[in-house]
Scaffold this active site. Sequence first.
Site, short mmCIF file in Angstrom:
data_model
loop_
_atom_site.label_atom_id
_atom_site.label_comp_id
_atom_site.label_asym_id
_atom_site.label_seq_id
_atom_site.Cartn_x
_atom_site.Cartn_y
_atom_site.Cartn_z
N PRO A 173 -5.61 -4.98 1.32
CG PRO A 173 -5.61 -4.73 3.66
CD PRO A 173 -5.20 -4.02 2.39
CD1 TRP A 174 -9.55 -10.01 2.54
CD2 TRP A 174 -10.67 -9.28 4.34
NE1 TRP A 174 -9.30 -10.90 3.57
CE2 TRP A 174 -9.99 -10.47 4.68
CE3 TRP A 174 -11.43 -8.66 5.32
CZ2 TRP A 174 -10.04 -11.04 5.95
CZ3 TRP A 174 -11.50 -9.22 6.59
CH2 TRP A 174 -10.81 -10.39 6.89
CE LYS A 198 -4.24 -8.09 -5.70
NZ LYS A 198 -5.65 -8.35 -5.38
N PRO A 199 -6.55 -3.76 -5.58
CG PRO A 199 -8.78 -3.29 -6.12
CD PRO A 199 -7.40 -3.32 -6.71
CB SER A 200 -8.87 -7.36 -1.23
OG SER A 200 -9.53 -8.61 -1.09
CD GLU A 201 -7.99 -11.66 -4.42
OE1 GLU A 201 -7.57 -10.62 -3.86
OE2 GLU A 201 -7.27 -12.62 -4.71
CB SER A 251 -1.79 -12.67 5.20
OG SER A 251 -1.56 -13.03 3.86
CD GLU A 272 2.64 -0.93 7.70
OE1 GLU A 272 2.53 -1.60 8.74
OE2 GLU A 272 3.32 0.10 7.63
CB CYS A 306 -3.44 -5.45 11.36
SG CYS A 306 -3.63 -3.71 11.03
CD GLU A 404 -3.54 -11.18 11.67
OE1 GLU A 404 -3.12 -11.73 10.63
OE2 GLU A 404 -3.55 -9.94 11.82
P1 NAD Z 1 -4.10 -11.27 2.07
O1 NAD Z 1 -2.63 -11.39 2.29
O2 NAD Z 1 -4.87 -12.49 1.82
O3 NAD Z 1 -4.39 -10.30 0.87
C1 NAD Z 1 -3.87 -8.98 0.83
C2 NAD Z 1 -3.64 -8.62 -0.61
O4 NAD Z 1 -2.53 -9.36 -1.08
C3 NAD Z 1 -4.81 -8.94 -1.53
O5 NAD Z 1 -4.99 -7.90 -2.44
C4 NAD Z 1 -4.34 -10.21 -2.22
O6 NAD Z 1 -4.94 -10.40 -3.48
C5 NAD Z 1 -2.86 -9.93 -2.34
N1 NAD Z 1 -2.02 -11.10 -2.58
C6 NAD Z 1 -2.24 -12.38 -2.22
N2 NAD Z 1 -1.24 -13.16 -2.69
C7 NAD Z 1 -0.37 -12.36 -3.32
C8 NAD Z 1 0.86 -12.58 -4.03
N3 NAD Z 1 1.37 -13.80 -4.17
N4 NAD Z 1 1.49 -11.51 -4.56
C9 NAD Z 1 0.97 -10.27 -4.43
N5 NAD Z 1 -0.20 -10.01 -3.81
C10 NAD Z 1 -0.86 -11.05 -3.25
O7 NAD Z 1 -4.62 -10.45 3.33
P2 NAD Z 1 -6.12 -10.13 3.64
O8 NAD Z 1 -6.72 -11.42 4.11
O9 NAD Z 1 -6.75 -9.37 2.53
O10 NAD Z 1 -5.98 -9.10 4.86
C11 NAD Z 1 -5.82 -9.52 6.14
C12 NAD Z 1 -4.36 -9.46 6.56
O11 NAD Z 1 -3.89 -8.13 6.39
C13 NAD Z 1 -4.20 -9.75 8.02
O12 NAD Z 1 -3.07 -10.57 8.22
C14 NAD Z 1 -4.00 -8.38 8.65
O13 NAD Z 1 -3.32 -8.37 9.86
C15 NAD Z 1 -3.24 -7.68 7.57
N6 NAD Z 1 -3.36 -6.23 7.74
C16 NAD Z 1 -2.29 -5.54 8.21
C17 NAD Z 1 -2.38 -4.17 8.42
C18 NAD Z 1 -1.22 -3.39 8.95
O14 NAD Z 1 -1.30 -2.17 8.96
N7 NAD Z 1 -0.15 -4.01 9.38
C19 NAD Z 1 -3.58 -3.51 8.12
C20 NAD Z 1 -4.65 -4.24 7.64
C21 NAD Z 1 -4.52 -5.60 7.44
#
Ligand code: NAD
Length: 502
Positions: A173-174, A198-201, A251, A272, A306, A404
């Site tokens: 995630p980012w 794959k990192p967050s875009e 998420s 996670e 989170c 959240e």
């Molecule tokens: P996000 O779900 O939007 O993105 C996370 C990653 O998933 C990105 O790299 C994104 O490109 C990828 N992704 C999106 N759609 C996908 C798909 N269909 N298939 C595979 N990958 C896909 O989350 P975010 O907005 O970057 O991060 C915030 C979220 O992360 C919050 O909900 C937060 O609680 C959670 N988070 C959880 C923890 C933990 O330890 N539990 C830690 C940090 C963040």
Amino acid sequence: MSISVSNPTQVRRSQAPGPLVTEAELPPGQHFIDGAFRPGTSGPVTQVIDPCTGAPIATVASGTVEEVDAAVAAALAAQGEWGRMVPKERSEILHRIADRLAENADLLTRLESANTGKPAMVAEDEVAGTIDTFRFMAGALRATTSMAAGEYAEGHLSLILREPLGVVGVVTPWNYPLLMGAWKVAPILAAGNSIVLKPSEQTPLTTLKFAELVADLLPAGVFNVVTGRGSVVGQRLSEHPDVAMIALTGSVGSGQAVARGAAESLKRVHLELGGKAPVVVFADADLAAAAESLRAAGYWNSGQECGAACRVLVHESVAAEFTELLVKEVSTLVVGEPGAGKDVEIGPLNSKDHYERVLGYLERAKAAGIRAAVGGSALEGPGYFVAPTVLVDVPDGAECSREEIFGPVVTVETFSDEAEAIARANDVPFGLAASVWTEDARRSHDVASRIDAGTVWVNSHLVLANEVPWGGFKGSGYGRDLSIYALDDYSRTKHVMHRQGH
Ligand code: NAD
């Protein structure tokens, strides 16, 4: 965090003459496959934005299915030799990675701040945590244990082998781009697997810099990065037949997409996901200590955390006193750009979309009659800054206390007795983290053991260590980061049974 008096309704702007990182310090905006950076084969690129200003700072390749397939092929080819190394050898490499990161800690800190807008103190903490994760896993991989070999069936000797899984796909995630990567990469490599990440875009820069920094330390193909969109790169990783496991931090929606994608090949899934941590404050708690702790735990990384202490449930008899203390603490938070001083505590939200999402929650809360005792709106000027906010008069079941928000927003609700506090704390779809505040030993144990969360703090919140596990229950996912439990998750157990002499 040290307390300094400031005006949280104003953004302190950077007076520094130049940007946080120079052009020359940026990593290549390319995929890292089989030990080398490679330009994307397709046209589209992703613009990386500075959330303090909304201005672009870099462009990065937007990966395709073919690029994922090339990275998985490289990871598959490299995994066997990496997995067969004796623990000492892999351990030494992980220590060298930690050393290399430590030598470049200042650059990584500035780069993370430039890409996410986070204050120096938050980025420094993230980089330090990243280094410690590699050091812990370098040690832990040499000290793994399992049940004793022995004769459990007559005339047969049983041995338990711990093996790598193969290629592990990682999606990050980012909010803590480098640290969330390290929480996966270190144990996955330690256990003898290879990786396609794959990192967050929105925040690929420190991951690409990590690849650049460690390129000469790891055998080619053991660690690969494909940048791009979740729906393309992440999806292909979750579906790819040669990927043995997919590990995602993100998420709930992305977790569900990954689990669906993984179903066809029955690969393992490690998730996670989000959180909505309840903070249960009893009447006998040290209220000042709780309020001071929440100043950090509710707002660290602008609440984009989170495990953030975002949902206070306080006993009705002390609610007014506690809220006053909390508001006083939150009013002293220093909001600003990362270049505006070491004492800046709160940065912008990470993207325009997320900023608008958080403001949407605040507007709907206001329309529902919920009051902001401090903050409650965007801050003036460029960038995605939102004022540190405490929402009070929050009724049971309100959207802002169930979903959240992932921003600098803490809600305050009240309860009448212990049973109600536990029921309400558990009445959210998430189960990542929680805290209990009381001086009563019986209560601290009973309540902590009855809260559905992977981590429960007593008289504290958001304190982590590499030795202890992190991960959720319910809608927060499954699998554990950190600790020897993560090494278990990224390994498979094999039983070998020998018939003994006739
Ligand atoms: P996000 O779900 O939007 O993105 C996370 C990653 O998933 C990105 O790299 C994104 O490109 C990828 N992704 C999106 N759609 C996908 C798909 N269909 N298939 C595979 N990958 C896909 O989350 P975010 O907005 O970057 O991060 C915030 C979220 O992360 C919050 O909900 C937060 O609680 C959670 N988070 C959880 C923890 C933990 O330890 N539990 C830690 C940090 C963040």
